[in-house]
Design an enzyme around this catalytic site. Structure first.
Site, mmCIF file in Angstrom:
data_model
loop_
_atom_site.group_PDB
_atom_site.id
_atom_site.type_symbol
_atom_site.label_atom_id
_atom_site.label_comp_id
_atom_site.label_asym_id
_atom_site.label_seq_id
_atom_site.Cartn_x
_atom_site.Cartn_y
_atom_site.Cartn_z
ATOM 1 N N GLU A 1 -69.114 -38.848 67.329
ATOM 2 C CA GLU A 1 -68.869 -40.204 66.833
ATOM 3 C C GLU A 1 -67.843 -40.968 67.663
ATOM 4 O OE1 GLU A 1 -65.298 -38.150 65.400
ATOM 5 O OE2 GLU A 1 -67.365 -37.537 65.705
ATOM 6 N N HIS B 1 -66.460 -34.612 69.620
ATOM 7 C CA HIS B 1 -66.725 -35.598 68.565
ATOM 8 C C HIS B 1 -67.898 -36.492 68.969
ATOM 9 C CE1 HIS B 1 -62.962 -35.481 65.971
ATOM 10 N NE2 HIS B 1 -62.781 -34.514 66.849
ATOM 11 N N CYS C 1 -65.838 -30.367 65.499
ATOM 12 C CA CYS C 1 -64.473 -30.025 65.877
ATOM 13 C C CYS C 1 -63.942 -28.905 64.977
ATOM 14 C CB CYS C 1 -63.596 -31.263 65.910
ATOM 15 S SG CYS C 1 -62.099 -31.043 66.906
#
Length: 185
Positions: free
Chosen positions: A168, A166, A76
């Site tokens: 994650e 992202h 990001c």
């Protein structure tokens, strides 16, 4: 060891937990980076974070010092930061993507991922890469199917990778697969 440089983001420890599935992880705030930890690390992660890459001159110095010497991954803001250091302009998007799931597609034959492969990813950003963008050894490898915004880049020569999304996030399907592939490159 993987060294995560935190840009004061609430997602950073999710990034730490995800990368800890693959190696030992250390994490420090961007303004408290420990040089001995960077030297020990095989990989440096630039975390997500608020603001603009120009707000983090310490991270720029780290990038310039270790480019080509360590594997570097940007997520990001980290994605934007690496491109910013390579001379790119980072601009505001018309639409803000916070907690938004997008379909992205691998668009480049030079990618570690198969051209045409689709991924569902979680996005949390209001800035984007202004294109066109040209830099030696950097290839945009994934784009949002709807907006065509650059969502990933690879520099396989210097082992530098970035995700605008992202990996994650719970909104990213197969985020661990993406990370495992990059770490094994």
């Amino acid at each position: 060891m993987i060294y995560v440089i935190d840009h004061n983001d609430s997602f950073t420890h999710n990034v730490v937990h995800q990368f800890a599935l693959f190696d030992k992880v250390e994490c420090d705030n961007y303004d408290k980076v420990r040089e001995n930890k960077i030297k020990q690390a095989s990989t440096i992660i630039f975390s997500p974070g608020p603001g603009n890459p120009k707000d983090y001159p310490i991270t720029s110095k780290i990038y310039k010092k270790y480019k080509g010497k360590k594997r570097i991954i940007g997520i990001c803001l980290g994605f934007q930061h690496i491109l910013f250091c390579e001379g790119a302009r980072i601009i505001e998007q018309k639409k803000i993507y916070h907690g938004y799931q997008s379909n992205i597609k691998v668009i480049n034959n030079k990618s570690l991922f198969q051209k045409g492969k689709l991924f569902k990813v979680g996005r949390y950003h209001s800035l984007k890469l202004k294109e066109p963008f040209k830099s030696d050894n950097f290839e945009i490898t994934m784009r949002c199917i709807t907006s065509k915004v650059a969502m990933a880049f690879e520099n396989n020569k210097d082992k530098i990778y970035g995700f605008q999304f992202h990996p994650e996030s719970f909104l990213t399907i197969n985020g661990n697969l993406l990370i495992k592939k990059i770490l094994s490159a």
